[in-house]
Design a protein around this motif. Structure first.
Motif, PDB file in Angstrom:
ATOM      1  N   SER A  10       0.833  -1.208   0.000  1.00 44.00           N
ATOM      2  CA  SER A  10       0.000   0.000   0.000  1.00 44.00           C
ATOM      3  C   SER A  10       0.866   1.256   0.000  1.00 44.00           C
ATOM      4  N   SER A  14       0.569   3.939  -3.136  1.00 42.15           N
ATOM      5  CA  SER A  14       0.273   5.355  -2.894  1.00 42.15           C
ATOM      6  C   SER A  14       1.389   6.247  -3.411  1.00 42.15           C
ATOM      7  N   SER A  31       2.985  10.867   1.549  1.00 36.48           N
ATOM      8  CA  SER A  31       1.812  10.344   0.844  1.00 36.48           C
ATOM      9  C   SER A  31       1.782   8.817   0.899  1.00 36.48           C
ATOM     10  N   GLY A  35      -1.103   6.543   2.817  1.00 34.70           N
ATOM     11  CA  GLY A  35      -1.836   5.456   2.184  1.00 34.70           C
ATOM     12  C   GLY A  35      -1.622   4.123   2.867  1.00 34.70           C
ATOM     13  N   TRP A  39      -4.553   1.926   4.601  1.00 37.36           N
ATOM     14  CA  TRP A  39      -4.861   0.573   4.164  1.00 37.36           C
ATOM     15  C   TRP A  39      -4.749  -0.430   5.306  1.00 37.36           C
ATOM     16  N   PRO A  84      -3.395  10.567  -3.016  1.00 33.94           N
ATOM     17  CA  PRO A  84      -2.605   9.328  -3.117  1.00 33.94           C
ATOM     18  C   PRO A  84      -2.867   8.360  -1.953  1.00 33.94           C
ATOM     19  N   GLY A  85      -3.214   8.897  -0.792  1.00 26.57           N
ATOM     20  CA  GLY A  85      -3.508   8.038   0.344  1.00 26.57           C
ATOM     21  C   GLY A  85      -4.771   7.220   0.163  1.00 26.57           C
ATOM     22  N   ILE A  87      -5.805   5.901  -2.683  1.00 28.37           N
ATOM     23  CA  ILE A  87      -5.685   4.950  -3.787  1.00 28.37           C
ATOM     24  C   ILE A  87      -5.851   3.490  -3.340  1.00 28.37           C
TER      25      ILE A  87
END
Length: 147
Positions: A10, A14, A31, A35, A39, A84-85, A87
């Protein structure tokens, strides 16, 4: 071992999306970390509560909190860390399965998958909404304490 695998994949997904989205280089680690934490929270909450919507809500809330923290620390907009986190939380697989079920003529499965995608999207939006509300309340409380 599962934690390390979940965290690393993850993190890299990200960070890779951050590279694709052309965010500043100094924001890539934050970032990716945002993410990865989001996750891992989603993964373990989903294991414990067996609720995708609640797990997404809590993970999105934590991603929002971390995004606010990193945005203030690095003096950058929150969205650089938030998008981005998110995603790893995006329900791409169920979205594909819903479209595939509709295309193959199985509307019951398609609507079931579509409902899951909608619940996930609403819970992610709710997590961001609650993050923004919490930030406003904290800022108001800080201003009140100064006076």
């Amino acid at each position: 071992m599962t934690f390390l695998i979940q965290f690393s994949f993850s993190f890299f997904s990200s960070a890779a999306f951050g590279i694709i989205a052309n965010i500043p280089r100094r924001a890539l680690l934050a970032s990716g970390f945002t993410g990865a934490i989001g996750w891992v929270i989603y993964f373990y909450f989903n294991q414990f509560f067996h609720s995708g919507a609640f797990s997404n809500f809590v993970a999105a809330f934590m991603i929002g909190c971390l995004s606010i923290f990193f945005s203030k620390k690095q003096k950058m907009p929150m969205i650089i860390f938030y998008i981005p986190g998110l995603i790893p939380l995006v329900p791409g697989g169920p979205s594909y399965e819903a479209v595939r079920a509709f295309a193959l003529g199985d509307p019951n499965v398609g609507f079931e998958k579509l409902l899951f995608v909608m619940a996930t999207a609403i819970s992610i939006v709710g997590g961001l909404l609650m993050t923004s509300l919490a930030e406003q309340l904290v800022n108001k409380w800080i201003r009140f304490k100064k006076n």
